[in-house]
Design a protein around this motif. Structure first.
Motif, PDB file in Angstrom:
ATOM      1  N   GLN A 234       0.717  -1.266   0.068  1.00 12.57           N
ATOM      2  CA  GLN A 234      -0.007  -0.103   0.026  1.00 12.57           C
ATOM      3  C   GLN A 234       0.702   1.359  -0.075  1.00 12.57           C
ATOM      4  OE1 GLN A 234      -3.141  -0.565  -0.424  1.00 12.57           O
ATOM      5  NE2 GLN A 234      -2.860  -2.750  -0.539  1.00 12.57           N
ATOM      6  N   SER A 235       0.501   2.274  -0.670  1.00 18.39           N
ATOM      7  CA  SER A 235       1.120   3.652  -0.825  1.00 18.39           C
ATOM      8  C   SER A 235       0.423   4.679   0.050  1.00 18.39           C
ATOM      9  CB  SER A 235       1.299   3.861  -2.180  1.00 18.39           C
ATOM     10  OG  SER A 235       2.174   2.835  -2.831  1.00 18.39           O
ATOM     11  N   THR A 236       1.086   5.496   0.444  1.00 17.57           N
ATOM     12  CA  THR A 236       0.758   7.049   0.982  1.00 17.57           C
ATOM     13  C   THR A 236       1.368   7.833   0.217  1.00 17.57           C
ATOM     14  OG1 THR A 236       2.164   7.033   3.105  1.00 17.57           O
ATOM     15  CG2 THR A 236      -0.226   5.985   3.215  1.00 17.57           C
ATOM     16  N   TRP A 237       0.908   9.111  -0.184  1.00 21.07           N
ATOM     17  CA  TRP A 237       1.485  10.132  -0.755  1.00 21.07           C
ATOM     18  C   TRP A 237       0.918  11.216  -0.313  1.00 21.07           C
ATOM     19  CZ3 TRP A 237       5.345  11.667  -3.707  1.00 21.07           C
ATOM     20  CH2 TRP A 237       5.414  12.710  -4.430  1.00 21.07           C
ATOM     21  N   ASP A 238       1.971  12.465   0.120  1.00 24.00           N
ATOM     22  CA  ASP A 238       1.310  13.720   0.585  1.00 24.00           C
ATOM     23  C   ASP A 238       1.972  14.722  -0.368  1.00 24.00           C
ATOM     24  OD1 ASP A 238       4.088  13.915   1.223  1.00 24.00           O
ATOM     25  OD2 ASP A 238       3.702  13.999   3.483  1.00 24.00           O
ATOM     26  N   GLY A 239       2.483  14.458  -1.408  1.00 27.04           N
ATOM     27  CA  GLY A 239       3.024  15.429  -2.254  1.00 27.04           C
ATOM     28  C   GLY A 239       4.516  15.512  -2.223  1.00 27.04           C
ATOM     29  N   THR A 240       5.000  15.049  -1.144  1.00 32.05           N
ATOM     30  CA  THR A 240       6.570  15.155  -0.950  1.00 32.05           C
ATOM     31  C   THR A 240       6.768  13.782  -0.437  1.00 32.05           C
ATOM     32  OG1 THR A 240       6.525  17.278  -0.219  1.00 32.05           O
ATOM     33  CG2 THR A 240       8.289  15.975   0.155  1.00 32.05           C
ATOM     34  N   HIS A 241       6.334  12.895   0.283  1.00 35.77           N
ATOM     35  CA  HIS A 241       6.848  11.750   0.870  1.00 35.77           C
ATOM     36  C   HIS A 241       5.853  10.591   0.259  1.00 35.77           C
ATOM     37  CE1 HIS A 241       7.785  14.619   3.745  1.00 35.77           C
ATOM     38  NE2 HIS A 241       8.623  13.994   4.298  1.00 35.77           N
TER      39      HIS A 241
END
Length: 815
Positions: free
Chosen positions: A163-170
């Motif tokens: 699973q992936s999480t993306w906050d615009g930088t990480h």
């Protein structure tokens, strides 16, 4: 593949904030778009031209020069969008184009007029996971590195529960239970960059991304593109590897634990395979090879000695020659093979060979009979039940292949088509032979060989099949539709129903893909045996189809100096080469433009992929008729309305349809027209008649009633993107090549006949150009794309050799 020049340029312009060692939260700002007008040049002009073309305002090939054509396109765009019509591109026009310089974004590094790729640089790619295609994102090459939208990589990893999480930088990858990461080998080298790749919260790499328009949303929104070279390296830490090298188009990923790897005798890795059987088949041709599973366990080892009771009849594998010989003590046709050296070390009681011009028995001497036509000096043969098998080749190695059935049937009818043609069959040999017969297929030799190498189908068969189907390239169906293999040419109406292909090369690649996957692979839909006789059971209604192609194969082999024994008969003692496993071929187009011509059916359905389109696109009006032919489209309707799904549209089906129509506020006619069909099986979106489109690729497909059609991936002027049925498109800048005095024409890299040669076009191939007439140098500029790599550029054809004719208006038989 490491691209640093772009980063340094961006820093110099002040549009990128250098990242420190710790976590940072930079702001990413698009570089302001400059005001442009007639006479300006540069990358910003090229960006403008690309955007105008994408929205249907053609200004020709994006060349970075703001000329009269660009000015005219700008004025038309301004007029249609209620802007001041002055031909000058300022903030308002940039904003209407969706490229406003004042917007800000996050999730990657900057893009702008001086540092981003143009839409013309985008090309289609495929992402695979564990042997299955997951998606087809658009990508671009920037400073020798391929960038792909990270969202599509996330979807591929989700199929294996990462699973992936993306906050615009990480970008953090959260591993499922039981999956671990290796942070020590190789050691972590964080590097520099404004984006972070993390595994279970641990920083493993900093990279620089590029924020750019996403074609999947019609260039309406932006997405973050990352350099896949860095991503590939970090995914290896969690056991996600590339079993097949990146080829510029296909990114094959797989979990190492699911793969089977072949190693040669000295321990060097040969190749990864998705299945144990494929790996074992490949290992069996490598002396001393072993196969290991994803955990390093040896699951197969090429034996020291193998005993046979006869061709194809394995008694067992042994560590000593004596033990192997003992196992066939009472088998007169038995023999022993040293598996490491691939030589026969114990012969059967009797075998045959050519001694001078005498056919000779090893047991009783000269037979007094004529030698078979396949007999070659130095080879040894075993006769079993009237069939000859090649036991030993001229170089002393074991073969075991069937070389003659000793019957009246043409031996080419029983050739195992999964084996490649002999190495003596080259592209030039094929072309010379076709030329000697004055065939319009001359020049396609490289296409036949590439199809053989890509999909594992005998090139001699492919050539011969094309000759039979096209009457040596003279048939009207081939010359009108580039259809070399009779796809869709059903007996009831072959001329109208035969499918159209954008090029002869694409038709050949598709045939090889189709035949290998549907006819030659055990367990596939139409598999009987991997031979012409086996294919004949389902491919053609003519019982003499296989013998006709076999006769042409025989003619080709004889006239090119080959021999029948070079072609392996089925069955064989050795496994056929494993198919390269390439997916369905895609025909790429460089900024082709079209308009929707769907007045006969209302609006044109847009689908997420060709498979969904094949199932849900309107196949034509379905109603009661005198035909008792079973229709898959009718079955689909019957399943929905709740009546017996027998595929025949009878009175009961009509009544059930009428009832369903009443329940859905439709006229209860009992006839499934386009309106009813689209209500039953809606598309993802619809495009009105007259909508302007940009087409970037085509893929061969079918409809629910088995009608063959091309599917086009389009981006519409209203931003809608997806796959549509080509039969409802009118192309505005796509032509067919007519070659004067021949069948092939050179594609030049420059506007001169002395320029380097990029490629060739065959007579009838599609050509994309906004200027179909020769220029002052006598050359025709075309929007060329390399079908293997996706590279796009302006190229040229010799106007003295090539004449371009407009594609005919679409004709649909589905009203």
């Amino acid at each position: 593949m490491k691209g640093k020049k772009w980063l340094m340029a961006a820093l110099a312009m002040g549009v990128l904030t250098p990242a420190g060692v710790g976590a940072v939260t930079p702001t990413y700002v698009y570089a302001a778009m400059p005001t442009l007008q007639l006479g300006d040049t540069g990358a910003s002009v090229k960006t403008l031209q690309t955007a105008l073309n994408a929205k249907g305002y053609s200004c020709g090939t994006p060349d970075g020069v703001f000329g009269k054509a660009t000015q005219s396109a700008v004025e038309s765009f301004q007029k249609d969008h209620h802007l001041t019509v002055d031909g000058v591109v300022g903030p308002a026009t940039w904003s209407a184009l969706g490229l406003s310089g004042s917007s800000t974004g996050s999730g990657g590094s900057t893009s702008g007029s001086s540092g981003s790729p143009g839409q013309r640089d985008l090309h289609s790619t495929q992402i695979w996971m564990n042997g299955k295609q997951v998606n087809s994102p658009m990508a671009f090459v920037w400073n020798n590195t391929t960038y792909i939208p990270i969202w599509y990589v996330e979807q591929a990893l989700a199929t294996i529960n990462i699973q992936s999480t993306w906050d615009g930088t990480h970008w953090n990858l959260k591993l499922p239970q039981g999956m671990t990461a290796n942070f020590s080998n190789p050691p972590i080298d964080v590097g520099t960059g404004s984006l972070q790749i993390e595994i279970n919260g641990k920083l493993v790499k900093r990279v620089d991304g590029i924020v750019y328009k996403d074609p999947a949303t019609g260039y309406k929104t932006t997405t973050t593109y990352m350099p896949i070279w860095y991503v590939m390296n970090e995914l290896q830490r969690v056991g996600v590897v590339e079993p097949t090298d990146w080829d510029g188009t296909n990114w094959y990923m797989a979990q190492q634990s699911t793969l089977f790897t072949v190693y040669n005798a000295n321990g060097t890795k040969v190749k990864d395979y998705y299945s144990k059987s494929d790996a074992q088949a490949a290992a069996s041709t490598v002396p001393g090879a072993v196969v290991k599973d994803g955990y390093g366990n040896v699951v197969y080892k090429v034996p020291d000695y193998r005993a046979f009771s006869g061709p194809g009849q394995v008694v067992g594998d042994y560590t000593s020659q004596q033990a192997a010989a003992a196992s066939i003590q009472n088998q007169p046709q038995g023999y022993v093979v040293d598996a490491l050296a691939n030589i026969v070390v114990q012969y059967p009681a009797n075998y045959y060979y050519l001694n001078g011009d005498q056919w000779t028995s090893s047991q009783s001497g000269p037979t007094g009979t004529a030698a078979p036509t396949f007999a070659t000096t130095g080879e040894k043969y075993l006769l079993v039940n009237g069939k000859y098998y090649l036991l030993v080749t001229t170089d002393g190695h074991y073969s075991g292949k069937l070389v003659s059935t000793n019957s009246s049937e043409n031996p080419y009818q029983n050739v195992d088509l999964r084996f490649p043609a002999p190495s003596s069959v080259t592209a030039s040999v094929i072309d010379q032979w076709l030329t000697s017969h004055s065939s319009p297929l001359a020049g396609l030799g490289a296409s036949f060989i590439r199809a053989q190498n890509s999909y594992g189908v005998d090139a001699t068969y492919l050539v011969s099949h094309a000759i039979i189907e096209t009457a040596w390239g003279t048939s009207s169906i081939y010359q009108a539709k580039n259809n070399l293999f009779g796809f869709g040419a059903y007996d009831s109406n072959p001329a109208d129903y035969a499918g159209t292909f954008p090029s002869s090369d694409y038709a050949i690649q598709y045939e090889a893909y189709f035949v290998r996957n549907d006819y030659l692979e055990p367990g596939s839909m139409y598999y009987v045996t991997p031979t012409l006789d086996g294919m004949n059971q389902h491919y053609a209604t003519d019982p003499n189809w296989s013998s006709g192609i076999a006769n042409v194969m025989q003619q080709f082999v004889t006239e090119t100096g080959g021999k029948a024994s070079d072609y392996p008969q089925y069955p064989q003692n050795v496994q056929p080469p494993v198919s390269a496993g390439k997916g369905e071929p895609i025909y790429r187009m460089n900024h082709a433009t079209a308009t929707v011509s769907s007045s006969a059916i209302g609006q044109l359905g847009v689908f997420s992929d060709p498979g969904t389109g094949s199932s849900n696109m309107f196949p034509g009006t379905q109603q009661v008729s005198g035909s008792y032919n079973i229709s898959s489209a009718v079955k689909k309707i019957q399943s929905l309305v709740g009546t017996t799904a027998d595929g025949i549209y009878g009175p009961m089906t009509k009544q059930a349809v009428a009832t369903w129509q009443s329940q859905h506020d439709l006229s209860a006619t009992g006839v499934v027209d386009a309106t009813t069909w689209n209500t039953m099986f809606p598309a993802n979106n619809y495009l009105p008649n007259g909508t302007k489109l940009v087409v970037d690729s085509m893929e061969q497909g079918y409809l629910a009633n088995s009608i063959v059609t091309e599917w086009c991936h389009v981006t519409a002027s209203n931003g809608v993107s997806g796959w549509v049925d080509e039969n409802y498109l009118t192309f505005t800048n796509v032509y067919r090549a007519q070659v004067k005095g021949g069948y092939d024409a050179t594609v030049y890299a420059g506007d001169s006949r002395s320029s380097s040669h990029l490629d060739s076009v065959h007579v009838g191939d599609y050509v994309v150009t906004n200027t179909p007439s020769p220029d002052g140098a006598g050359m025709i500029p075309i929007l060329w794309v390399n079908q293997q790599t996706g590279q796009q550029m302006t190229a040229y054809l010799d106007g003295q050799v090539v004449q371009l004719s407009k594609l005919p208006a679409p004709t649909s038989y589905r009203k």
